[in-house]
Design an enzyme around this catalytic site. Structure first.
Site, short mmCIF file in Angstrom:
data_model
loop_
_atom_site.label_atom_id
_atom_site.label_comp_id
_atom_site.label_asym_id
_atom_site.label_seq_id
_atom_site.Cartn_x
_atom_site.Cartn_y
_atom_site.Cartn_z
N ARG A 126 0.85 -1.06 0.03
CA ARG A 126 0.11 0.29 0.01
C ARG A 126 0.23 1.07 0.19
NH1 ARG A 126 -3.28 -3.41 3.64
NH2 ARG A 126 -4.98 -4.04 2.14
N LYS A 148 4.85 11.58 -11.00
CA LYS A 148 3.71 11.09 -11.72
C LYS A 148 4.19 9.21 -12.05
CE LYS A 148 0.87 13.36 -14.75
NZ LYS A 148 0.88 13.72 -16.33
N GLU A 190 12.31 17.61 -23.76
CA GLU A 190 11.06 17.88 -23.21
C GLU A 190 11.96 19.00 -22.63
OE1 GLU A 190 8.72 16.08 -22.41
OE2 GLU A 190 8.72 14.39 -22.54
N LYS A 226 9.73 22.46 -13.79
CA LYS A 226 8.88 21.39 -14.20
C LYS A 226 7.72 21.95 -12.35
CE LYS A 226 7.00 17.17 -14.32
NZ LYS A 226 7.05 15.60 -14.68
N GLU A 236 -3.10 17.52 -12.16
CA GLU A 236 -2.88 17.93 -13.34
C GLU A 236 -4.88 17.96 -12.93
OE1 GLU A 236 -1.64 15.73 -15.80
OE2 GLU A 236 -3.13 15.92 -17.24
N ARG A 241 -1.19 21.88 -15.02
CA ARG A 241 -0.18 20.17 -15.18
C ARG A 241 -0.06 20.42 -16.46
NH1 ARG A 241 2.56 15.69 -11.27
NH2 ARG A 241 4.21 15.42 -12.60
N ASN A 245 2.47 18.55 -21.30
CA ASN A 245 1.61 17.94 -21.80
C ASN A 245 1.74 18.31 -23.69
OD1 ASN A 245 0.80 16.18 -20.70
ND2 ASN A 245 -1.25 16.56 -20.20
N HIS A 248 2.47 16.52 -26.87
CA HIS A 248 2.00 14.78 -26.24
C HIS A 248 1.31 13.60 -26.26
CE1 HIS A 248 5.61 15.53 -24.29
NE2 HIS A 248 6.04 14.73 -22.62
N HIS A 252 1.78 10.30 -28.42
CA HIS A 252 1.66 9.08 -27.22
C HIS A 252 0.90 8.10 -28.25
CE1 HIS A 252 1.75 10.83 -23.08
NE2 HIS A 252 3.16 10.31 -23.31
N HIS A 265 11.52 7.76 -26.35
CA HIS A 265 9.86 8.83 -25.45
C HIS A 265 10.24 10.86 -26.20
CE1 HIS A 265 7.09 10.52 -23.32
NE2 HIS A 265 8.01 11.67 -23.00
P1 NAD Z 1 15.58 4.85 -20.98
O1 NAD Z 1 14.45 4.79 -19.77
O2 NAD Z 1 14.49 3.75 -21.64
O3 NAD Z 1 16.41 5.32 -20.57
C1 NAD Z 1 17.30 5.43 -22.80
C2 NAD Z 1 18.25 4.18 -22.55
O4 NAD Z 1 19.28 4.45 -21.61
C3 NAD Z 1 17.19 2.99 -21.64
O5 NAD Z 1 18.69 1.34 -22.62
C4 NAD Z 1 18.51 3.19 -20.91
O6 NAD Z 1 19.14 1.52 -19.91
C5 NAD Z 1 19.74 3.91 -20.82
N1 NAD Z 1 20.06 4.91 -20.03
C6 NAD Z 1 19.56 5.39 -18.94
N2 NAD Z 1 20.51 6.16 -18.24
C7 NAD Z 1 21.69 6.06 -19.03
C8 NAD Z 1 23.39 6.25 -18.59
N3 NAD Z 1 22.95 6.87 -17.76
N4 NAD Z 1 24.11 5.90 -18.98
C9 NAD Z 1 24.31 4.42 -20.14
N5 NAD Z 1 22.81 4.28 -20.48
C10 NAD Z 1 21.47 4.53 -19.92
O7 NAD Z 1 14.04 6.12 -21.13
P2 NAD Z 1 13.56 7.81 -21.55
O8 NAD Z 1 13.77 8.54 -22.24
O9 NAD Z 1 14.81 8.40 -19.64
O10 NAD Z 1 12.27 7.59 -20.41
C11 NAD Z 1 11.11 7.62 -21.06
C12 NAD Z 1 10.33 7.49 -20.07
O11 NAD Z 1 9.86 8.86 -19.43
C13 NAD Z 1 9.10 7.08 -21.17
O12 NAD Z 1 8.53 5.84 -20.60
C14 NAD Z 1 8.29 7.97 -20.64
O13 NAD Z 1 6.55 7.95 -20.87
C15 NAD Z 1 8.74 9.09 -19.71
N6 NAD Z 1 8.72 10.15 -18.77
C16 NAD Z 1 8.09 9.97 -17.61
C17 NAD Z 1 7.72 11.42 -17.39
C18 NAD Z 1 6.89 12.01 -15.68
O14 NAD Z 1 6.55 12.50 -15.46
N7 NAD Z 1 6.53 10.57 -14.77
C19 NAD Z 1 8.07 12.46 -17.75
C20 NAD Z 1 8.34 12.31 -19.34
C21 NAD Z 1 8.69 10.66 -19.66
N1 GLY Z 2 5.45 14.64 -17.84
C1 GLY Z 2 4.04 15.00 -18.40
C2 GLY Z 2 4.24 16.05 -16.28
O1 GLY Z 2 4.81 14.94 -15.45
O2 GLY Z 2 3.12 16.33 -15.27
#
Ligand code: NAD
Ligand code: GLY
Length: 362
Positions: A126, A148, A190, A226, A236, A241, A245, A248, A252, A265
């Site tokens: 939980r 998020k 971003e 942010k 949101e 917030r 997007n 996005h 998406h 992404h």
């Molecule tokens: P990711 O986490 O897949 O990382 C990209 C690649 O880089 C992966 O292969 C990973 O293994 C590698 N990697 C990461 N750090 C490394 C490092 N320091 N050295 C070597 N390799 C490394 O992708 P991302 O672009 O970081 O994240 C994308 C995700 O984030 C998506 O799912 C997206 O929806 C999410 N996201 C969430 C929010 C939120 O507010 N929660 C905001 C933006 C994006």
């Molecule tokens: N990346 C969008 C949000 O955090 O709201």
């Protein structure tokens, strides 16, 4: 090294406490910084196989030196790991390892690991606390802050999840040195989004050739953008917030229609931004010159602006209809009337979206 050597970004989200530090060499201090935060109990590091290879040893060593019992859980790298089945498997493995309600999670990796591990922390027994150690640009400037967390459903991105704020975020810019070039560049989509909605001046300061270790102030500036938005509207609900997007809706849809993992992404966001700029020009008076400034900056980072022919318009529209940004069948679409400003429009039609998607093919 003293933590005063780092940039501390104030994050004031009502009802939660989150300390955010940015700088070089932070992961070597993970244990003592976690201790300062007041976390007790055993720890689950959740990371992926790429990040584990480069950075897990330093984080684990530091936590153990600070007296924590550490269990490491490694998932395959990539968007496909952001799945309910992976979250369930992690929970099972954490139960088997004896982690309990006094334990905490450390998310070590990019946005995929952060979203997944944060979600596991949100649902495990939980809800237990968690720490974010973001290692990509996307994760450092965006996903590690704001709470998020979640996984993808077959029908769409991030459709299963929870708001769960991290207690501590350590954005160590030295970890960016091991990031492959493509994964490094995608993160700037971003950053450029933040410039477009809140900080037009930042656009001219973005340099694809800047040495990675000098990025601390830029990362802190983005976290501040942010955090200010999230502090106003964590869940949101007011529309503030939702401004994050920008670009996005189409991003998406592309990720879902292309199959998770084909586009990074940030690459999908770049194409999504091109669509949002087009609609902003048509519906909210964004000047052609300002839209072009944003497109030029995306291109300078080697980011895509066009759709591949296999992604047909109707498939993308069907994916967009399943997105959370559709409220009762109506699109809440973020537009920019002027660089540095954005608002949520209620009058963007499916036809506007279709026209913008088609414009990305030329
Ligand atoms: P990711 O986490 O897949 O990382 C990209 C690649 O880089 C992966 O292969 C990973 O293994 C590698 N990697 C990461 N750090 C490394 C490092 N320091 N050295 C070597 N390799 C490394 O992708 P991302 O672009 O970081 O994240 C994308 C995700 O984030 C998506 O799912 C997206 O929806 C999410 N996201 C969430 C929010 C939120 O507010 N929660 C905001 C933006 C994006
Ligand atoms: N990346 C969008 C949000 O955090 O709201």
């Amino acid at each position: 090294m003293k933590s005063s050597a780092f940039i501390e970004v104030p994050v004031r989200i009502p009802g939660s406490e989150c300390r955010v530090l940015v700088g070089r060499g932070l992961i070597q201090l993970t244990g003592e910084l976690v201790r300062e935060t007041g976390l007790r109990g055993a720890c689950a590091i959740i990371t992926d196989d790429n990040v584990a290879r480069h950075h897990n040893a330093a984080v684990q060593r530091s936590l153990e030196a600070a007296g924590y019992r550490v269990h490491v859980f490694i998932v395959p790298a990539g968007e496909k790991s952001k799945a309910m089945s992976v979250a369930e498997d992690l929970c099972d493995r954490m139960i088997a390892a004896g982690l309990d309600r006094s334990s905490f999670v450390v998310a070590l990796g990019g946005g995929v690991v952060g979203d997944l591990a944060g979600f596991v922390a949100a649902i495990y027994q939980r809800g237990i606390p968690f720490v974010q150690i973001p290692t990509t640009i996307v994760a450092q400037v965006d996903s590690s802050v704001g709470g998020k967390t979640g996984v993808n459903a077959r029908a769409g991105k991030n459709l299963i999840g929870s708001f769960h704020q991290p207690r501590l975020v350590l954005a160590d810019t030295d970890t960016l040195r091991t990031l492959p070039d493509r994964e490094y560049r995608e993160g700037f989509a971003e950053v450029i989004k933040h410039a477009a909605i809140r900080d037009a001046a930042m656009l001219d300061e973005l340099d694809p050739d800047a040495p990675r270790e000098t990025l601390g102030p830029l990362i802190a500036r983005n976290i501040a953008i942010k955090a200010a938005i999230v502090a106003e509207d964590e869940r949101e609900q007011t529309g503030t917030r939702a401004l994050l997007n920008f670009g996005h809706t189409v991003a998406h849809a592309i990720e879902n229609a292309a199959g998770y993992g084909r586009f990074l992404h940030g690459e999908a966001v770049s194409i999504g931004l091109a669509a949002a700029l087009q609609i902003s020009q048509n519906k909210s008076g964004l000047s052609a010159a300002e839209a072009q400034r944003v497109r030029d900056k995306l291109a300078a980072f080697g980011l895509p602006l066009a759709l591949t022919p296999d992604l047909d318009t109707e498939t993308l529209l069907a994916a967009a209809r399943r997105d959370k940004k559709f409220a009762e069948g109506q699109i809440r679409y973020v537009l920019s009337p002027k660089l540095g400003e954005a608002f949520v429009a209620e009058d963007v039609t499916e036809q506007d979206l279709r026209t913008a998607i088609e414009s990305l093919r030329t």
